[in-house]
Design a protein around this motif. Structure first.
Motif, short mmCIF file in Angstrom:
data_model
loop_
_atom_site.label_atom_id
_atom_site.label_comp_id
_atom_site.label_asym_id
_atom_site.label_seq_id
_atom_site.Cartn_x
_atom_site.Cartn_y
_atom_site.Cartn_z
N VAL A 57 -40.87 96.50 -0.81
CA VAL A 57 -40.98 95.59 -1.95
C VAL A 57 -41.04 94.14 -1.49
O VAL A 57 -40.26 93.72 -0.65
N PHE B 7 -40.59 90.73 -3.43
CA PHE B 7 -40.26 90.19 -4.74
C PHE B 7 -41.01 88.89 -5.00
O PHE B 7 -41.43 88.21 -4.09
N SER C 170 -39.67 86.16 -6.28
CA SER C 170 -38.88 85.06 -5.73
C SER C 170 -38.58 85.35 -4.26
O SER C 170 -38.54 86.49 -3.85
N ARG C 171 -38.37 84.30 -3.50
CA ARG C 171 -38.09 84.46 -2.07
C ARG C 171 -36.83 85.28 -1.86
O ARG C 171 -35.87 85.14 -2.60
N SER C 172 -36.83 86.10 -0.83
CA SER C 172 -35.63 86.88 -0.55
C SER C 172 -35.36 86.88 0.94
O SER C 172 -35.22 87.92 1.55
N LEU C 173 -35.34 85.69 1.53
CA LEU C 173 -35.08 85.56 2.96
C LEU C 173 -33.80 84.76 3.16
O LEU C 173 -33.39 83.99 2.29
#
Lengths: 313, 254
Positions: A81, A83, A85-88
């Motif tokens: 996935v 997303f 929005s950023r997910s780092l």
């Protein structure tokens, strides 16, 4: 045809508001499938349910043969996935993100290193791979997120608005990347977007979504062909009068008015531009501008909803 | 097996985060030193503290260790809210591992961070004139781990109910500061007015500080085994509760 994702009357309601209204989608295996619609159409809600992070109010879906409500863990193993929005994590390096993801998804340790190298090659981070993510550009962060979603060799890669907020050049490179990926790997890509151009260029099949409903779904070519129409966009000084008079012309199939623009749906528009101008002149209507367009997905959207994608939702 | 690896992965990330924010480690050591050297020396010079070699400064030393763990562990737990705001929590929550494993991994990672600080403070015992032996050192480490897991659990519990960091000040005023002040970190818990006394014994940190004081100075209000049991039970309770809540409230956490 073999379908890797099938939804069955999947619905999500928030109190009185229906975000996703009894949708039935079928995503063919190894295709690039796009869900196109304006912001607020319910695309992310739909995707979140397929990722098992949101429970449907009613109905269900299967992903890779697993039920999203009954077997969420198997669904999660089958998907990668990215997303919207950023997910780092800023304080980890690109490589560490990949390592972390590989172990969370149970990639066997003997192939882990190889997989990470493989993905790093693919997403071309170069020496940035060992630097903190906070030093990355927007495009690099996106590529890292996509690459991370591939580490565990998922059956389905889910991309929620993959190019949102990226500059045109980076957008093009992400498109190219997704295209190559779909050709090289045995993978289905399900993506949402509100850019028609993106859906048109990338997707084998597009479902058009508005206000929680799927309006229509087909390949971009078929969707456009279905319109059987070119669009003549015209601006005139007396719009109401023009529409009134133009309705009498039989070569015009449909007329839409969007603010000051009038859109005429016609067949073989290139032969009709001169005629439309003459017609306006004969009726003492002054033509400010006239433009001919062959159909795009935006027109398909307008035909079904009466609004543009930017105004919809 | 896969779950163990998941716990390890989350622990590793938490620990890396802790170590990489160097300024945080620095402040978390400087703050307790300020307490010990300024507050301890200042107040210690006006009150007579018999019975304990090193006086008031030595008396508050275990309390300040407890305070350091309290701040670090609770705020690291609450940092899940930041993870949520930056979207990173989604990446973890969508992975095929159970919610309790996520909570355990987080709690162990936070505990590791607290332990690093605790160990630094234990090495600084000479500053307050407290004798450190290997036995005391090891026993203190055990206690620090237990205390920090419980407090990390508390932080995670708070995080699972809080939407944004705007609640941060509320958490500070209504949970963290009262826990610190009531814990007996700065004053003996025996012979207090009865309302205050009751509040002190309701504070789980009281037992942690008392156990540390018992181990480090040989002075405590309660038997060591009793305070250790309370500390352990508190850890089990907060971890189980937050594991349960993370599973229950999974949807709201996304």
């Amino acid at each position: 045809m073999e379908y890797i994702i099938e939804t069955h009357d999947i619905t999500k309601k928030y109190n009185d508001f229906t975000a996703v209204n009894s949708i039935n989608l079928k995503v063919p295996k190894n295709s690039v499938y796009g869900v196109l619609g304006p912001n607020g159409a319910g695309k992310t809600t739909l995707i979140s349910m397929l990722c098992t992070i949101l429970y449907p109010t009613s109905g269900t879906a299967t992903v890779n043969g697993y039920d999203i409500v009954k077997n969420p863990k198997d669904v999660r193993k089958s998907i990668g996935v990215v997303f919207q929005s950023r997910s780092l994590d800023d304080i980890l390096t690109g490589r560490e993100h990949l390592e972390m993801h590989a172990s969370l998804y149970g990639v066997p340790s003997e192939v882990r290193k190889e997989r990470i190298e493989e993905v790093l090659d693919l997403i071309a981070l170069g020496e940035k791979a060992d630097q903190y993510v906070k030093t990355y550009s927007g495009g690099m962060k996106r590529r890292l997120e996509i690459g991370r979603g591939l580490i565990h060799h998922p059956e389905v890669l889910i991309l929620d608005e993959p190019t949102l907020g990226l500059d045109p050049q980076t957008r093009e490179s992400i498109w190219k990347y997704v295209n190559e990926l779909n050709k090289k790997e045995d993978i289905t890509v399900l993506m949402t977007t509100h850019y028609m151009e993106e859906a048109d260029k990338l997707c084998d099949e597009v479902a058009i979504m508005n206000l929680g409903n799927i309006i229509t779904a087909d390949s971009p070519i078929n969707l456009k062909r279905e319109l059987k129409a070119d669009t003549i966009t015209i601006r005139v000084d007396k719009a109401d009068k023009f529409i009134q008079e133009a309705e009498k012309l039989d070569f015009i199939k449909e007329i839409f008015r969007i603010d000051s623009e009038i859109k005429l749906m016609v067949e073989r528009g290139e032969n009709l531009v001169a005629e439309v101008v003459n017609f306006a002149n004969n009726n003492k209507i002054f033509v400010n501008s006239i433009e001919l367009e062959h159909p795009n997905l935006e027109d398909v959207f307008i035909k079904y909803t009466g609004t543009t994608i930017a105004d919809g939702g | 097996m896969a779950e163990l690896e998941g716990i390890y992965t989350i622990w590793l990330r938490e620990t890396k985060r802790y170590i990489r924010y160097r300024s945080r480690i620095l402040t978390s050591v400087v703050t307790p030193l300020l307490w010990l050297l300024i507050f301890g020396t200042g107040l210690g010079s006006v009150i007579r503290f018999g019975g304990i070699p090193g006086g008031y400064k030595a008396f508050i030393y275990p309390g300040i260790i407890g305070q350091t763990i309290l701040f670090t562990a609770v705020f690291s737990g609450v940092s899940v809210i930041i993870d949520r705001q930056y979207g990173f929590l989604k990446e973890i929550l969508v992975a095929p591992i159970t919610r309790p494993s996520i909570v355990f991994g987080k709690a162990l990672g936070i505990s590791t961070g607290s332990l690093i600080q605790g160990v630094i403070l234990l090495f600084l015992s000479f500053v307050v004139g407290v004798q450190m032996t290997p036995l005391i050192f090891v026993a203190s480490i055990g206690l620090i781990i237990l205390i920090s897991i419980g407090l990390a659990g508390l932080g995670l519990l708070i995080a699972s109910f809080t939407d944004s960091m705007e609640g941060f000040n509320l958490i500070m005023s209504f949970i963290v500061l009262p826990m610190f002040l009531l814990s007996g970190a700065l004053f003996p818990v025996i012979g207090l007015p009865s309302v205050l006394q009751a509040a002190v014994y309701l504070d789980p940190l009281t037992y942690g500080v008392d156990a540390l004081r018992q181990v480090i100075l040989g002075h405590g209000a309660l038997p060591l085994y009793l305070s250790t049991i309370v500390v352990a039970l508190f850890a089990v309770a907060t971890i189980l509760a937050s594991a349960y809540l993370f599973s229950k409230r999974e949807q709201e956490l996304m």
